[in-house]
Design an enzyme around this catalytic site. Structure first.
Site, PDB file in Angstrom:
ATOM      1  N   LYS A   3       1.994   5.828   2.887  1.00 35.21           N
ATOM      2  CA  LYS A   3       1.113   4.722   2.516  1.00 35.21           C
ATOM      3  C   LYS A   3       0.553   4.002   3.732  1.00 35.21           C
ATOM      4  O   LYS A   3      -0.534   3.424   3.673  1.00 35.21           O
ATOM      5  CB  LYS A   3       1.857   3.741   1.611  1.00 35.21           C
ATOM      6  N   ARG A   4       1.269   4.025   4.833  1.00 33.12           N
ATOM      7  CA  ARG A   4       0.748   3.336   6.023  1.00 33.12           C
ATOM      8  C   ARG A   4      -0.460   4.055   6.616  1.00 33.12           C
ATOM      9  O   ARG A   4      -1.177   3.498   7.436  1.00 33.12           O
ATOM     10  CB  ARG A   4       1.843   3.169   7.070  1.00 33.12           C
TER      11      ARG A   4
END
Length: 457
Positions: free
Chosen positions: A238-239
């Site tokens: 997700k980063r």
């Protein structure tokens, strides 16, 4: 051979980028060969599978244009068939019933870890006639010597020593099938000829191959594609903006842009960057899938989207924008469509255009930014009022407006830079916009002059 591929997601969350690319490669391969592309929802993990996730997967695939050629199959609906095949494998001597209790199994695992030996239950060679009266699992009887090679259509020849293969469980103590059994049975029953999936499944392929051999079935062609990494080379998360496909839709990305970008994540055809779907189908080959992980780059995706945004006609683009605006002017749609060729020049998504439309979708004096208001000095207002009076009654076409404004500047010893910013501020309420003359032409004489007179009173 009639090619049949499948995309088989687990409904435990959204359709992520890697899954969408796997679906695309399966879809393209089937289309290229005139075959069939199927969907299977692998929902045997009932604790984690949800109806909402199933709906999200179908929604994402349909948005990308990657829906299956037939209604999706639910893996859990085939559980009885899976159990029947497990029993048949036992009857063929390719699998066996294992009656180890939890304590015995834990002790055996510890021993195997200490010695490095593969897990082999003592029930592999015992007569089940003397088995205790308790639940049992069914395990595959894996070969203990020799090696197995898979001719992978992407990775090439991959070999492992059979002695590393545990006797895997294919049927749990409660009678439910494991993934390793279910996936093989389903692929066989669905007539899958090519299994195209992420290379995190490569080790599974050797274990699944033993089920095929145990049943005497023809194994499919395996093609394990490298995973997608983040721009820093680390596993995608997700980063790295690794969101669900639905999130990218909500961010303003176009399905054709998304498909084009996913296609180029691990596949290529020379230096070509952009492909129509028809071109992609014609050119797609597993031979051109790279063996190294692709890197997801959100900014590059935005650049690809900008390319497709420029190709949209005004009506199609307005339809994307419309849900995000609340027009009060009856002329809003015509105004926006007329200026979209200019408004989209620097936009990466249609949502980039939405904040720029206030002065087009509402009549009357626009909301004035502080920076724009500061441009309307008394001298500027006086000049703009004179311009308004000068333009009144002019033929309100772009070329004629340009000519009339140029004469006004010459008559008053001015340059366009002397009035351009104040003129833009008075009409749009902003410091930046497309060509102000284009805007004036689209707004029309009455609206333009009314705004000038209100702003300069």
């Amino acid at each position: 051979m009639i090619v049949v591929t499948r995309f088989a997601p687990s409904p435990t969350g959204y359709l992520h980028i890697g899954g969408a690319r796997t679906a695309l490669f399966n879809w393209l391969f089937a289309r290229h060969h005139g075959g069939t592309y199927l969907l299977r929802i692998e929902d045997t993990d009932k604790a984690r599978s949800t109806d909402a996730a199933v709906a999200a997967i179908h929604d994402g695939l349909n948005w990308l244009g990657l829906g299956g050629d037939k209604p999706a199959v639910s893996q859990s609906a085939q559980s009885q068939r899976h159990a029947e095949i497990a029993a048949e494998l036992v009857n063929k001597g390719a699998a066996y019933r294992c009656f180890l209790d939890d304590a015995e199994l834990q002790a055996l695992r510890a021993e195997c870890q200490a010695t490095g030996a593969p897990l082999r239950s003592p029930w592999r060679d015992l007569d089940p006639a003397g088995a205790p009266d308790r639940p049992f699992t069914v395990r595959m009887k894996m070969p203990s010597d020799g090696s197995t090679t898979i001719e992978d259509a992407v990775q090439g020849a991959v070999t492992i020593q059979n002695k590393v293969l545990d006797d895997m469980v294919i049927l749990r103590g409660d009678g439910s099938p494991t993934y390793m059994l279910a996936v093989v049975v389903d692929d066989h029953d669905m007539g899958i000829t090519h299994v195209i999936r992420g290379d995190d499944h490569l080790n599974n392929a050797f274990r699944q191959l033993m089920v095929y051999r145990g049943m005497g079935w023809q194994a499919p062609v395996f093609a394990h594609i490298p995973l997608i990494h983040g721009s820093d080379g680390a596993k995608l998360s997700k980063r790295h903006s690794a969101l669900g496909v639905d999130a990218y839709r909500d961010m303003g990305f176009l399905p054709d842009a998304m498909v084009n970008y996913l296609l180029r994540l691990g596949w290529g055809h020379g230096d070509t960057e952009f492909f129509s779907r028809e071109q992609a189908i014609a050119l797609f080959s597993l031979d051109n899938v790279g063996k190294s992980p692709a890197r997801f780059d959100l900014e590059k995706l935005r650049g690809v989207n900008a390319h497709y945004l420029q190709k949209l006609d005004g009506t199609a683009l307005y339809d994307l924008i419309a849900p995000h605006i609340t027009p009060t002017s009856a002329s809003a749609k015509d105004r926006v469509i007329a200026l979209l060729p200019l408004l989209k020049e620097r936009a990466k998504t249609h949502l980039d255009i939405v904040p720029l439309l206030g002065y087009l979708v509402h009549d009357g004096a626009p909301d004035m930014t502080e920076e724009a208001g500061a441009l309307l000095s008394d001298d500027a207002k006086s000049t703009l009022l004179k311009l308004a009076n000068n333009l009144s009654g002019t033929n309100w076409e772009k070329d004629d407006l340009n000519s009339q404004i140029q004469r006004f500047l010459e008559d008053n010893a001015l340059k366009m830079r002397d009035i351009g910013l104040p003129l833009r501020a008075a009409i749009t309420g902003t410091k930046q916009s497309p060509s102000i003359v284009d805007i004036m032409a689209v707004l029309g004489e009455a609206e333009t002059l009314a705004r000038l007179r209100v702003a300069c009173k």
